[in-house]
Design a protein around this motif. Sequence first.
Motif, PDB file in Angstrom:
ATOM      1  N   TYR A  46       1.201  -1.335  -4.657  1.00  0.00           N
ATOM      2  CA  TYR A  46      -0.089  -1.682  -5.254  1.00  0.00           C
ATOM      3  C   TYR A  46      -0.062  -1.390  -6.748  1.00  0.00           C
ATOM      4  O   TYR A  46       0.436  -0.353  -7.194  1.00  0.00           O
ATOM      5  CB  TYR A  46      -1.209  -0.887  -4.584  1.00  0.00           C
ATOM      6  N   TYR A  47      -0.619  -2.319  -7.514  1.00  0.00           N
ATOM      7  CA  TYR A  47      -0.632  -2.185  -8.966  1.00  0.00           C
ATOM      8  C   TYR A  47      -1.980  -2.689  -9.464  1.00  0.00           C
ATOM      9  O   TYR A  47      -2.342  -3.852  -9.250  1.00  0.00           O
ATOM     10  CB  TYR A  47       0.506  -3.000  -9.581  1.00  0.00           C
ATOM     11  N   ALA A  48      -2.753  -1.792 -10.072  1.00  0.00           N
ATOM     12  CA  ALA A  48      -4.079  -2.179 -10.574  1.00  0.00           C
ATOM     13  C   ALA A  48      -4.475  -1.219 -11.688  1.00  0.00           C
ATOM     14  O   ALA A  48      -5.194  -0.257 -11.440  1.00  0.00           O
ATOM     15  CB  ALA A  48      -5.105  -2.150  -9.444  1.00  0.00           C
ATOM     16  N   PRO A  49      -3.988  -1.471 -12.900  1.00  0.00           N
ATOM     17  CA  PRO A  49      -4.318  -0.569 -13.991  1.00  0.00           C
ATOM     18  C   PRO A  49      -5.838  -0.485 -14.151  1.00  0.00           C
ATOM     19  O   PRO A  49      -6.522  -1.517 -14.129  1.00  0.00           O
ATOM     20  CB  PRO A  49      -3.694  -1.231 -15.224  1.00  0.00           C
ATOM     21  N   GLY A  50      -6.349   0.722 -14.230  1.00  0.00           N
ATOM     22  CA  GLY A  50      -7.775   0.894 -14.505  1.00  0.00           C
ATOM     23  C   GLY A  50      -8.682   0.746 -13.307  1.00  0.00           C
ATOM     24  O   GLY A  50      -9.895   0.643 -13.460  1.00  0.00           O
ATOM     25  N   VAL A  51      -8.131   0.715 -12.126  1.00  0.00           N
ATOM     26  CA  VAL A  51      -9.009   0.610 -10.954  1.00  0.00           C
ATOM     27  C   VAL A  51      -9.870   1.874 -10.878  1.00  0.00           C
ATOM     28  O   VAL A  51      -9.368   2.986 -10.998  1.00  0.00           O
ATOM     29  CB  VAL A  51      -8.189   0.384  -9.661  1.00  0.00           C
ATOM     30  N   PRO A  52     -11.196   1.716 -10.727  1.00  0.00           N
ATOM     31  CA  PRO A  52     -12.067   2.896 -10.721  1.00  0.00           C
ATOM     32  C   PRO A  52     -11.731   3.833  -9.554  1.00  0.00           C
ATOM     33  O   PRO A  52     -11.456   3.377  -8.444  1.00  0.00           O
ATOM     34  CB  PRO A  52     -13.467   2.301 -10.556  1.00  0.00           C
ATOM     35  N   GLU A  53     -11.779   5.118  -9.836  1.00  0.00           N
ATOM     36  CA  GLU A  53     -11.378   6.125  -8.870  1.00  0.00           C
ATOM     37  C   GLU A  53     -12.171   6.007  -7.557  1.00  0.00           C
ATOM     38  O   GLU A  53     -11.624   6.184  -6.469  1.00  0.00           O
ATOM     39  CB  GLU A  53     -11.556   7.522  -9.505  1.00  0.00           C
ATOM     40  N   GLU A  54     -13.488   5.672  -7.674  1.00  0.00           N
ATOM     41  CA  GLU A  54     -14.299   5.639  -6.452  1.00  0.00           C
ATOM     42  C   GLU A  54     -13.913   4.467  -5.535  1.00  0.00           C
ATOM     43  O   GLU A  54     -14.303   4.434  -4.375  1.00  0.00           O
ATOM     44  CB  GLU A  54     -15.805   5.600  -6.791  1.00  0.00           C
ATOM     45  N   GLN A  55     -13.129   3.522  -6.065  1.00  0.00           N
ATOM     46  CA  GLN A  55     -12.686   2.418  -5.207  1.00  0.00           C
ATOM     47  C   GLN A  55     -11.391   2.754  -4.463  1.00  0.00           C
ATOM     48  O   GLN A  55     -10.944   1.987  -3.617  1.00  0.00           O
ATOM     49  CB  GLN A  55     -12.498   1.145  -6.039  1.00  0.00           C
ATOM     50  N   VAL A  56     -10.789   3.883  -4.802  1.00  0.00           N
ATOM     51  CA  VAL A  56      -9.591   4.298  -4.063  1.00  0.00           C
ATOM     52  C   VAL A  56     -10.048   4.963  -2.768  1.00  0.00           C
ATOM     53  O   VAL A  56     -10.628   6.042  -2.786  1.00  0.00           O
ATOM     54  CB  VAL A  56      -8.729   5.264  -4.888  1.00  0.00           C
ATOM     55  N   VAL A  57      -9.829   4.304  -1.654  1.00  0.00           N
ATOM     56  CA  VAL A  57     -10.344   4.785  -0.375  1.00  0.00           C
ATOM     57  C   VAL A  57      -9.289   5.609   0.360  1.00  0.00           C
ATOM     58  O   VAL A  57      -9.597   6.618   0.982  1.00  0.00           O
ATOM     59  CB  VAL A  57     -10.811   3.593   0.495  1.00  0.00           C
ATOM     60  N   LEU A  58      -8.046   5.179   0.277  1.00  0.00           N
ATOM     61  CA  LEU A  58      -6.950   5.859   0.984  1.00  0.00           C
ATOM     62  C   LEU A  58      -5.779   6.043   0.030  1.00  0.00           C
ATOM     63  O   LEU A  58      -5.458   5.149  -0.758  1.00  0.00           O
ATOM     64  CB  LEU A  58      -6.483   5.018   2.186  1.00  0.00           C
TER      65      LEU A  58
ATOM     66  N   ASN B  22       4.533   8.166  -0.093  1.00  0.00           N
ATOM     67  CA  ASN B  22       4.408   6.829  -0.703  1.00  0.00           C
ATOM     68  C   ASN B  22       5.677   6.021  -0.413  1.00  0.00           C
ATOM     69  O   ASN B  22       6.749   6.343  -0.904  1.00  0.00           O
ATOM     70  CB  ASN B  22       4.204   6.997  -2.219  1.00  0.00           C
ATOM     71  N   PRO B  23       5.583   4.958   0.386  1.00  0.00           N
ATOM     72  CA  PRO B  23       6.793   4.265   0.847  1.00  0.00           C
ATOM     73  C   PRO B  23       7.262   3.154  -0.079  1.00  0.00           C
ATOM     74  O   PRO B  23       8.313   2.565   0.160  1.00  0.00           O
ATOM     75  CB  PRO B  23       6.350   3.672   2.181  1.00  0.00           C
ATOM     76  N   ASN B  24       6.486   2.837  -1.102  1.00  0.00           N
ATOM     77  CA  ASN B  24       6.766   1.600  -1.830  1.00  0.00           C
ATOM     78  C   ASN B  24       6.648   1.721  -3.348  1.00  0.00           C
ATOM     79  O   ASN B  24       6.893   0.758  -4.055  1.00  0.00           O
ATOM     80  CB  ASN B  24       5.809   0.499  -1.333  1.00  0.00           C
ATOM     81  N   GLY B  25       6.269   2.904  -3.839  1.00  0.00           N
ATOM     82  CA  GLY B  25       6.108   3.059  -5.278  1.00  0.00           C
ATOM     83  C   GLY B  25       4.736   2.660  -5.782  1.00  0.00           C
ATOM     84  O   GLY B  25       4.551   2.427  -6.982  1.00  0.00           O
ATOM     85  N   ALA B  26       3.741   2.601  -4.883  1.00  0.00           N
ATOM     86  CA  ALA B  26       2.389   2.178  -5.276  1.00  0.00           C
ATOM     87  C   ALA B  26       1.837   3.084  -6.369  1.00  0.00           C
ATOM     88  O   ALA B  26       2.063   4.298  -6.365  1.00  0.00           O
ATOM     89  CB  ALA B  26       1.452   2.206  -4.065  1.00  0.00           C
ATOM     90  N   GLN B  27       1.088   2.468  -7.272  1.00  0.00           N
ATOM     91  CA  GLN B  27       0.458   3.188  -8.380  1.00  0.00           C
ATOM     92  C   GLN B  27      -0.446   4.301  -7.836  1.00  0.00           C
ATOM     93  O   GLN B  27      -1.264   4.069  -6.939  1.00  0.00           O
ATOM     94  CB  GLN B  27      -0.357   2.173  -9.184  1.00  0.00           C
ATOM     95  N   ASP B  28      -0.287   5.483  -8.358  1.00  0.00           N
ATOM     96  CA  ASP B  28      -1.126   6.635  -8.002  1.00  0.00           C
ATOM     97  C   ASP B  28      -1.209   6.866  -6.490  1.00  0.00           C
ATOM     98  O   ASP B  28      -2.219   7.354  -5.985  1.00  0.00           O
ATOM     99  CB  ASP B  28      -2.556   6.458  -8.559  1.00  0.00           C
ATOM    100  N   ASP B  29      -0.154   6.504  -5.776  1.00  0.00           N
ATOM    101  CA  ASP B  29      -0.106   6.680  -4.318  1.00  0.00           C
ATOM    102  C   ASP B  29      -1.243   5.952  -3.593  1.00  0.00           C
ATOM    103  O   ASP B  29      -1.634   6.332  -2.492  1.00  0.00           O
ATOM    104  CB  ASP B  29      -0.143   8.169  -3.941  1.00  0.00           C
ATOM    105  N   ILE B  30      -1.752   4.885  -4.191  1.00  0.00           N
ATOM    106  CA  ILE B  30      -2.892   4.194  -3.574  1.00  0.00           C
ATOM    107  C   ILE B  30      -2.419   3.405  -2.352  1.00  0.00           C
ATOM    108  O   ILE B  30      -1.531   2.559  -2.429  1.00  0.00           O
ATOM    109  CB  ILE B  30      -3.588   3.254  -4.582  1.00  0.00           C
TER     110      ILE B  30
END
Lengths: 229, 722
Positions: A145-157, A164-172
């Motif tokens: 997952y890659y989403a620069p600037g995604v608001p913190e409250e939208q990170v659900v999991l 982290n199996p894939n290198g997703a941004q901020d372990d999202i």
Amino acid sequence: MRFGVVRFPGSCDEVDALLACRRFGDADLLWHKDRDLDGVDAVVVPGGFSYGDYLRAGAIARFSPLMETVIEFAREGGPVLGICNGFQVLCEAGLLPGALLPNRSLRFVCRQVDVVVENPDTPFTRACARDQVLSVPVKHTTGRYYAPGVPEEQVVLRYAPGHNPNGAQDDIAGVCNAAGNVLGLMPHPEHAVDPLTGSADGGRLFESLARPEAAGSAGRAGFGIAPVA
Amino acid sequence: MSASALAPHRELGLTDSEYEAIRARMGREPNALELAVFSLMWSEHCAYKHSKKLLGKLPTEGPHLLMGPGENAGVVDVGDGLAVAFKVESHNHPSAVEPFQGAATGVGGILRDIFAVGARPIAVLDSLRFGELDSPRSRYLFDWAVKGIGHYGNSIGVPTVGGEVSFEPAYEHNCLVNAMCVGLARKERLIRSAAAGVGNVLVLLGARTGRDGIGGASVLASAELSDEDASKRPSVQIGDPFEESKLIECCLELLERETLASLQDLGAAGLSSSSSEMASKGEVGLDLDVARVPLREAEMEPFEIMISESQERMLCVVEPERLEELLVVCDRWDVRATPIGSVTDTRRLRVFDGDDLVGDMPVEALVDDCPLYDLEPERPSAPIYPDPPARLAGDEGREETLMALLGAPSIASKRFVFEQYDPIVGSRTVRRPQAADAAVLALANDGGNGAIAVSIDGNGRRVACDPYTGAVEAVLECARNLACVGAEPLGLTNCLNFGNPEKPHIAWQLTRSVEGLRDACLALGVPVVGGNVSLYNEGGGGPIYPTPIVGMVGSLPDPGSVPRIGFAQDGHAVALVGPFEPALDGSELAKLRGRLGDSLPAVDLAAQARALAELRKTVRGGGLPTAHDISEGGLAVALAECCIEGGRGASIDGLEASDEAIFGEGPGGVVIAGPREAVEAVAGARVIGTVGGEALEVNGALSVPVVQLRDAYEGAIPAAFA
């Protein structure tokens, strides 16, 4: 609660998702060529390789006739859960921020991972506690997952540290839209609904949706088109 | 016609006497199309001309059998109105030429065999062999074959639940890619491939036909690969799992509606073999018009259309009045469906190009009349294979030896492989790879009460030491893996991967191996339901190890109590069960010490069969959390695997501290663990220690922390790619 599970040609996990939904409510498959959601209260866009995932994962499915209706349903506040390929489709459809890139390993990876519930105040996680750890499998090639600037409250999991199996941004691992009614996640909760097959933790997401207060779109018109088997 | 079609029969792989036989049956000179079709139908791959007589020795009757050899796949009854179809097939030569597409289409091909009998594919397993991992070419073949299997299996939504990989110098020039598929059907939905009903319509389903894979059966599968194998690349087929995924759903819906009279997949030799085999089984004739076949490229010759091995195609027969219904279902699934011919009473395969008759062949001659050859087996007087390179001097301590064995790629964890596969789609998988000795699939969502277990096994190096006993051991190991999860074997499928059977020493390996398979199947009461033969596996470095691969399906009543490999709890008693007489002959340790050997200890089949039944009974009784079969690397490796998977150590004290006892191999041994009273109650159990601590300690002879065991075991294969 009635779930509708989208079936594209090339979907793989639609029957798994259907079985998972049926543990918590009624559920039927929705055919990609139809434009009618048949009055369902929530839509699940399942995993797999819709339309072969040719061109780019989720890029073709996003234009299917059914997805036009799903996009409208989501814009009106209907709950939509995108799992794996479904997450990719929802990103392609512009319902969720960001994009899914190829795994850092450039390989398909399937493994059981721990994910942490960061936001329990969504229709998908209301049966969970904040910081609750869920054991759920991932399986994908395009899940970073890659989403620069995604608001913190939208990170659900978020993947637990070291998971982290894939290198997703901020372990999202899972992210929702600003309104909170659309969730996409790479892990497969529908493959974690029975201890016999590994874990029941993923059931909390379906349970959350099935809780009466989540059925925000109940009463949405059913147009009487027979569900596709 | 192109030059290749005009090439003489020899270039198509037919002998002079075979050509004469064809002429006699045709009553005239065959034309180029007919010769091309005959050359494929009479190839080793399609006609089994060097193995058919031998395969007749295998037992094919059993109480649970619903369909045996001769159909697209074997089928057994698993109760509750459910049937399980399964088959293993090789895609060795294409994978040696182009590993990604070769392995991918190997999976695609075996899936089609399964849904061709009306079963939904629910599991794939793979048995792979490559040269040693320090060879760059072997790493390349291994890496891309695994990617190819994952690409196809993952994309199509069929879980890859198990398999095995090993590495030996003998596979350097000829890797093996055997794929097994297991399918599930309600018994009344099974369908056969015999074309039926004169006047019925022949419909081609699925992908367009292109020039890929032309002559694959004769060129690739029936002759030795030479150094020019790169020039054969156009003969390798290209797979499209998306097309096949639609094809599966479409065919299963047509079967659910009972629209079809018969169904057959297109595999080797394409339309030629599928049409003539359907006609042969139905004792009818077929007329088909190649001008109606949808093409991928313009201006293909009729013979090319007949022999193309383009993937993702099926052939079916439908009554004329149900054709419209078929077309509607296919349209819904976006599957191409084209009526290309009809069933006749002529017993001839007649090929038209529009109005022109371009081929006219007796079906019986194509399918049944290929001459069968007797093998001329002769036990070799000198060793066929060189000793493997020594990697251990033999004076190492036991700890160092154990670490070397755990780090040997054939023994080491295959996590690198199975993490690239989806083992869980379908929601049936109760035991994933490396969790138990066999994959376990619950049938509750399908209306069943219990579960099935599946395993695939073989050990070419041991068969090279002793073709008879090695083959016996392959059957026993597969059955033991099933017994470790409490499953009773219902049927067996095999793939016989051997060198050139026209050579007496290969004929001897093949003959003795089939005798071993036969005797083991008879002793266990398990029928052979079908399989595949891959001969001529001889690259530049001589023949491969003789490699019979055995796949089994068993049933078990309660998936909730299936033991795992890992030790479950500190304080559990560890015991040995089974008639286990370990020896170093043919062992992984002997290999690391640079010895191949030329014999294996004899096996008491009756005692092995009794022990398997006993073990199954014990496991089904419940209360036993751990059961793991002793195979490559012997008892020490089995114990180490139980420690690694359980994340806890064990103290073992009831053992003789000899290399034979600790690292020796042989059939029959199983490690079990559980609460002391439960373990002691198991008939014949010999308690050898206790679970607990952070190290595996054996007799004071070796003591290694579990984390070190895990590093060696889990690290070996990733290190080869670092």
